[in-house]
Design an enzyme around this catalytic site. Structure first.
Site, PDB file in Angstrom:
ATOM      1  N   SER A 150     -61.958 -11.808   9.280  1.00 20.11           N
ATOM      2  CA  SER A 150     -62.634 -11.627  10.763  1.00 20.11           C
ATOM      3  C   SER A 150     -63.377 -10.698  11.231  1.00 20.11           C
ATOM      4  O   SER A 150     -64.494 -10.130  10.764  1.00 20.11           O
ATOM      5  CB  SER A 150     -61.606 -12.513  11.447  1.00 20.11           C
ATOM      6  N   GLU A 248     -63.800 -23.982   9.530  1.00 17.43           N
ATOM      7  CA  GLU A 248     -64.214 -22.810  10.259  1.00 17.43           C
ATOM      8  C   GLU A 248     -65.002 -22.679  11.077  1.00 17.43           C
ATOM      9  O   GLU A 248     -66.257 -22.648  11.104  1.00 17.43           O
ATOM     10  CB  GLU A 248     -63.787 -21.476   9.605  1.00 17.43           C
TER      11      GLU A 248
END
Length: 280
Positions: A150, A248
């Site tokens: 991330s 995502e």
């Protein structure tokens, strides 16, 4: 870079469905200083890899944790930058997660407690990442790889770009970069932020926008490659592997970076084939 799509194994699909069902019963994820403990507790609940030990150390004035498998090459190490949108996450909580990277690669891995917002906003995290890289080099580590998830994935890519730009024979050499669901564009213009909003079980654009505001503030140009490596110079980069899930909201952050890196590599090759100098 080649793009490989992996179909979910039936066992993985079953686990993903369990995870989605669990997350559906929980409050929607928020990222703020007040939720640091919740995030850390979730990450610390992962079962650690067998045979990996943990040791604290300060590298380049940055505290962190080593994940050490049973045997490892003495001059090689991984630096893993944890996720958490530059606001939450800690080296201690990430030990179980990173222990599996250490065990799978047979390399020691260091997790730095890099600066987090709002107490230490941009560019503090980037500076801390560079301090760890330089510190390990000074300790004699000659084979260094970067991993991150991330925000940590974006930080790893940003650091690798910076190292490639100012690379010297005496400086640290990054051999590989592995980024998992990297956040590469803090301008929040990636199409999947909207198109995947209803299928991502964890993140929302609103959560990322709030985190970006805490870390970068309102006056910083978010196209700065130290913030958003998507807009940086990618020539001279080491081999890169990017992992991202098709559901995502960060899918296009990863896919766009892959495309830009591929174009940079093709441009560099074109210069080499023509006999002209490659780009700096």
């Amino acid at each position: 870079m080649a793009i490989i799509e992996h179909s979910l194994h039936p066992a993985d699909r079953a686990e993903m469905e369990k995870m989605r069902a669990y997350l559906a019963q929980q409050p929607k994820l928020t990222i703020s200083p007040e939720t640091k403990g919740i995030y850390d507790a979730f990450m610390a609940s992962i079962l650690p890899a067998v045979g990996v030990t943990f040791e604290q150390e300060v590298i380049g004035d940055i505290p962190g944790w080593w994940c050490k498998p049973g045997s490892a090459e003495p001059e090689a190490a991984i630096i893993h930058f944890h996720g958490g949108a530059y606001v939450v996450g800690s080296a201690e909580a990430y030990r179980p997660f990173v222990s599996h990277i250490a065990a799978g690669t047979g390399m020691t891995a260091f997790i730095p407690d890099y600066a987090l917002a709002p107490e230490r906003p941009f560019p503090a995290a980037f500076h801390d990442a560079g301090a760890v890289l330089d510190g390990l080099h000074r300790q004699g580590f000659r084979k260094l790889a970067l991993t991150g998830d991330s925000a940590g994935g974006g930080l790893a890519l940003a650091l690798a770009q910076d190292a490639a730009r100012k690379k010297t024979q005496e400086g640290p050499s990054i051999q590989h970069v592995v980024a998992m669901s990297p956040w590469t564009d803090l301008t929040l213009t990636a199409p999947s932020l909207a198109s995947h909003a209803d299928i991502d079980p964890v993140l929302t654009c609103e959560v990322l926008a709030g985190a970006a505001e805490l870390y970068a503030g309102a006056s910083i140009d978010r196209r700065d490659p130290r913030l958003s490596p998507l807009f940086g110079v990618m020539s001279g980069m080491p081999p890169i592997m990017i992992h991202v899930g098709t559901d995502e909201i960060l899918f296009d952050d990863a896919a766009s970076y892959d495309t830009a890196a591929q174009e940079a590599m093709n441009l560099s090759c074109a210069f080499l084939r023509s006999g002209l100098p490659s780009q700096p």
